[in-house]
Design a protein around this motif. Sequence first.
Motif, PDB file in Angstrom:
ATOM      1  N   PRO A  22       0.837  -1.209   0.000  1.00  0.00           N
ATOM      2  CA  PRO A  22       0.000   0.000   0.000  1.00  0.00           C
ATOM      3  C   PRO A  22       0.864   1.249   0.000  1.00  0.00           C
ATOM      4  O   PRO A  22       1.828   1.344   0.763  1.00  0.00           O
ATOM      5  N   GLN A  23       0.514   2.178  -0.857  1.00  0.00           N
ATOM      6  CA  GLN A  23       1.279   3.420  -0.965  1.00  0.00           C
ATOM      7  C   GLN A  23       0.348   4.576  -1.256  1.00  0.00           C
ATOM      8  O   GLN A  23      -0.713   4.394  -1.849  1.00  0.00           O
ATOM      9  N   ARG A  24       0.773   5.767  -0.874  1.00  0.00           N
ATOM     10  CA  ARG A  24       0.040   6.961  -1.280  1.00  0.00           C
ATOM     11  C   ARG A  24       0.323   7.187  -2.764  1.00  0.00           C
ATOM     12  O   ARG A  24       1.442   6.955  -3.232  1.00  0.00           O
ATOM     13  N   GLU A  40       3.369   8.978  -3.790  1.00  0.00           N
ATOM     14  CA  GLU A  40       4.659   8.407  -3.433  1.00  0.00           C
ATOM     15  C   GLU A  40       4.959   7.130  -4.192  1.00  0.00           C
ATOM     16  O   GLU A  40       5.998   6.505  -3.983  1.00  0.00           O
ATOM     17  N   ASP A  47      -2.868 -10.954   8.756  1.00  0.00           N
ATOM     18  CA  ASP A  47      -1.888  -9.978   9.233  1.00  0.00           C
ATOM     19  C   ASP A  47      -1.152 -10.636  10.394  1.00  0.00           C
ATOM     20  O   ASP A  47      -1.675 -10.728  11.504  1.00  0.00           O
ATOM     21  N   LEU A  51       2.033  -9.370   6.087  1.00  0.00           N
ATOM     22  CA  LEU A  51       0.717  -9.636   5.511  1.00  0.00           C
ATOM     23  C   LEU A  51       0.840 -10.850   4.598  1.00  0.00           C
ATOM     24  O   LEU A  51       1.386 -10.764   3.497  1.00  0.00           O
ATOM     25  N   LEU A 107       4.046  -9.885   2.457  1.00  0.00           N
ATOM     26  CA  LEU A 107       4.407  -8.473   2.390  1.00  0.00           C
ATOM     27  C   LEU A 107       4.811  -8.065   3.794  1.00  0.00           C
ATOM     28  O   LEU A 107       4.004  -8.153   4.716  1.00  0.00           O
ATOM     29  N   PHE A 108       6.052  -7.657   3.955  1.00  0.00           N
ATOM     30  CA  PHE A 108       6.504  -7.391   5.317  1.00  0.00           C
ATOM     31  C   PHE A 108       7.537  -6.272   5.347  1.00  0.00           C
ATOM     32  O   PHE A 108       8.152  -5.938   4.331  1.00  0.00           O
ATOM     33  N   LYS A 109       7.691  -5.737   6.519  1.00  0.00           N
ATOM     34  CA  LYS A 109       8.620  -4.630   6.719  1.00  0.00           C
ATOM     35  C   LYS A 109       9.766  -5.112   7.589  1.00  0.00           C
ATOM     36  O   LYS A 109       9.561  -5.833   8.573  1.00  0.00           O
ATOM     37  N   GLY A 129      12.885  -3.620   9.779  1.00  0.00           N
ATOM     38  CA  GLY A 129      13.400  -2.371  10.308  1.00  0.00           C
ATOM     39  C   GLY A 129      12.429  -1.249  10.035  1.00  0.00           C
ATOM     40  O   GLY A 129      11.242  -1.465   9.788  1.00  0.00           O
ATOM     41  N   ALA A 130      12.952  -0.035  10.058  1.00  0.00           N
ATOM     42  CA  ALA A 130      12.077   1.119   9.892  1.00  0.00           C
ATOM     43  C   ALA A 130      11.905   1.518   8.441  1.00  0.00           C
ATOM     44  O   ALA A 130      10.980   2.247   8.102  1.00  0.00           O
ATOM     45  N   THR A 136      10.645  -2.369   3.052  1.00  0.00           N
ATOM     46  CA  THR A 136       9.454  -3.185   2.845  1.00  0.00           C
ATOM     47  C   THR A 136       9.752  -4.194   1.739  1.00  0.00           C
ATOM     48  O   THR A 136      10.317  -3.837   0.700  1.00  0.00           O
ATOM     49  N   ARG A 185      13.658  10.677   4.495  1.00  0.00           N
ATOM     50  CA  ARG A 185      12.294  11.203   4.423  1.00  0.00           C
ATOM     51  C   ARG A 185      11.946  11.626   3.007  1.00  0.00           C
ATOM     52  O   ARG A 185      10.807  11.594   2.596  1.00  0.00           O
TER      53      ARG A 185
END
Lengths: 176, 677
Positions: free
Chosen positions: B48-50, B53, B285, B290, B325-327, B329-330, B333, B372
Motif C-alpha cells: 500500500p502506498q500513497r 509516493e 496480518d 501480511l 508483504l513485510f517490513k 526495520g524502519a 518493505t 524522508r
Amino acid sequence: MNQEFRRRLAPAVLALTLAAPALGHADSAKDLQVAGRALTFLENGPSGAAVLGVVFDPSKPASVAEKNAVMAALGGGYSAGGLTLTGKPVEASAVAGVSGVAALYVTHGVNYAAVGAAAKAKRLVTVASDQACATSGACVMGVSTDPKVDIVVNRSAAAAVGASFKAAFRMMIREV
Amino acid sequence: MKKQILFAGAFAGAALACALPASAQSIDYGSLTQLFGEPVTTSATGSPQRSTEAPVDMTIVSAEDIKRSGATDIPTILSRVAGVDVINWTAGASDVAVRGYDQAYSPRLLVLINGRQVYLDHYGYTAWSTLPVQLDEIRQIEVVRGPNSALFGFNAVGGVVNIITYNPKYDQVTTGTVRAGSQGYVSGDAVATFKLGERVHTRLSAGIERQDEWNNAVIPSNVISTHDPKRWSANLDSIVELAPKTELRLEGSYSDAQQSDVAPTYTVYALHYKLWSAKGTLTSDTKYGLLQGQAYINHAKTTFDYTGVHYDFDNPIVVASVQDLFKVGAAHTFRLGVEFRHNKMNTTPAPGGEVSYTVWAPSAMWNWNVSRRFALTAAARLDHLQLKRTGTFPDPNFPNADNANWDRQQNVPSYNAGAVFKLTDLDTFRAAYARGVQAPTLLEYGGVQSISDFGPPFGEFAITGTPFLRPAIVSNYELSYDRALPQLGAKFGIKGFYQRTKDVKTSNGFFVLNTPPALSELTYANVGVSEMKGFELSASGKVKGGFRWSADYTYTKVETQFPAELLAQTYTPESLSIAFDKTTPKWRGNASLGWSDEHWAVDGYLHYTGKFGMYGGFGLPLTPVDAYATLAARVGYTFDNGVELAVSGQNLGKSHQAQGNALYAPRRVLVSLSKSW
C-alpha cells in the motif's frame, strides 16, 4: 513608509492578527483528525467511545491555545471509523496521575521528555502535533498536516507502551 | 540474459517461494485515503502506498470522478486519462492502450478487477463489456502507464488498469441506477451490501444493458455481421472474518455479452461472450507480515461465425499465488511471492487439439525509504513457462504437425526499478525503468488452426499459430517532475519517456512457404523493433466555490525498425499489422471543468485525438482517421433523500464521428435516475 500607506496597512495587519488564531484552530483540527484516524490503526487499539487526554503546559500560551483548539475540535465527540473520541485536558505535570484516557495528545511546547516518560510508565500511547516529540523518542507518534499529511512513529517508544500498528499502516508511514 | 535470469532466480529463490497480483484486499482503502487525504494504491509495488509516493507513473480515477463522468462504460472513463488511447469501433467494442500501439484486440494492456485478470487470455485483449462490475461499485480505477510485469506478469507492458471495488467489510454501498437514452439505450444496475451475522460481509451486484448498434460504417465492405449490443452480469463479493486478523474473501461472477467486435482482420463481426469466475483470497496480518494466498479460475467462452466458418473459443485459466508483504526495520518493505498459472484453450475452428501452458513465477519487491525525501524500489519476476499441446491436427501435412514441437520452455525475467525524490514538500521527481514481457497468446501459440484454399497459385494454406514465437520485450525509461501549488489548490506535472519493444509480434499475415507436401502457413512471427518516445504535460486543481478543472496533453512518436530482408520479400509493416508509427496518433489531450455544491454537479469534458491511420481490412491499405475532438457533459441534481437525477451526453459536438475505422460513433444523450441508501 508614508502615513497614508501605514493608515491603509493597519487594518490589514489587524485582520491578519485576528485571523491567526483561527488558522491555528484549523491546523489543530486537521492534526487531531489525523491523530484520531491513526489511532484506529493500532492493534487492539481503542474503539467505541474513548477519551483522549490533551496534554498542555499552562505556562505556555501556544500550548494552551492548541489545547483549546483541540478540545473545541473534539467537541461532543469526534468520530473516526469505529472510534469516537472525546477530550479531557491534562496538565503536563499531571500525566503521571492521569486516569480514564485511552491515549494522550501532546501539544506544542510541553516538556516532551517528562510527559513521554510518564506516559510510558502508564503504557499510554502518545500522539504529538510536533514530530520532534516522536523523533526524540518521547512520543509514540507525531503527525503533521501541512502541506500534506505526514506521520512518524517511533518504534522504541511504541514498544515501550506495548503499541503495535497494523501492517498496511506501517508501510505507509515513516518509522524511526 | 543468462545473468539476468540467474539474478532474478536467486532474488526470488530467497523469497521462500512465494507470488503475484499483490492487491492485498484486506487493506481498508477508504480509511487510509481519509487518513492521508489522497488515494491509496497497491498497484505500483504490491505494497500500500500513497498515490503521490508510488514509484510508477499512475493516475487514479476516483468514484466521484466516475460518477460525474456521465459515462456508462470504462473505456469512456479511461479516454479522459492522460496518455490513454481509446479506439471506439462499435457501440459495444473499444480497444484501450497507453501511449500508442492501440489496435484491434489490443494485447498490451493488463486489466484487473481487485487483482484478478479480466482480459481474455486466449487472445490477450479485454472485452470491456464483459467486465462483471457496475460503475456504482468501483472505489477507484488505477491506471499505471508503462510496464509493470515484475508485479503483475504478462501483458502489463503498455500499462495496467486495476479496477478496485468497494470492500464489503469496510464500505457500506447500496445503490440502484436506471438509465435511458438515444440509440435505444436502456440499462439498470443494483448494488447491495449487507452482513450475514457478525463475521460475514457481502456485496451483491448485477446489471443489464442494451442499445442499438451504430448504423453507419466507415468501410461498408468490412462489415461482415453486427449485433445490437446487450449484456448482463452479476457479481458476488464476500468477506468472512475467520479470526481478528485473518479473513477469507470469496468472489464470483458471471457475464454474458453479445455485440459487434473488430478482430485483428479489421472487420466487423458479431459474437457472443460467456464468462464466469470464482476466486478465493485468504489474508492474514501476522508477525511475519501480511500473508496472502489466492486462487481463482476464469472461464471464457467465445463463439461467432466468420465468413461461413464457426469459431468456438473455450479458455479456462487457473491462477494460484502466495505472497508475503513485510517490513524489515524502519525503512525496508519487501514482498515475496510465487504464482502458478495454467492456461489452456481448444483449437478452433478446426477442433481436435488443445494448447496449454503452465507458468511458475517467483517474484520479489524491495522498497527502501532511504530518507524522508528519497525512496528506492526494485522488483523482479521470473516467468518459467512450459508449453504443451495435445490432440490431433486437421491434416497430416499441417505445419509442425507433431505435438512434441510444443514441448518447449521459456524463462523470461521482468524488472521494475524506481526512485522517488521529494526535493521539497511540494516538488517530486521520479525516475523509473521497467522491463516488461508480452508473452504470445494461446491463439498465437497454435489455438487457431484451419485450412483455407486461397486459389491459384497459392492453393491450400494452413492458418495457424506457432510454438516457436518468442515474447516481445518492452523496455521503458521515464523521468517526471510534479509540483504542488497549494496556494492555488493546483498541481502540475511534466514527464518524458522512451520505450523500446524488441521482437514485436505480428498480428497476422506472416507467410511461411513450406516444402510440399507440407502445407504452407499463414502465421505469426517476431519482427523488428519499435521505439516510442514522447512527453506529457498535465495540470489540475480546485477553486473555491466548488470548481475543479484539469488539462493534459501527451505527445508520442513511434518509429519502426523493419528488417530489410522482409521488405525484400514484399512484406511491409502494414501487411503484418505492426505499422505502429502510422497507427499511433502523435497527440492526444483532455480538458475538463466542473462545478458542484450540495445538490448540483455540472461537468464538461473535451477530448482530442490527433490523426492516425488504421488497417483497412481484407488487405486494404491503411485508412486515415482524421483528428477529432469529442465533447461530453453531465448535469446532476441530488435530492435530500439520496435520489439523483442526471442528464448526460457523449459526442455532443457532432451527430456522427469516426473514432476508428469501423462504425461512426453517434451523438448520445442519456437520462439517469439513481438512489443511494
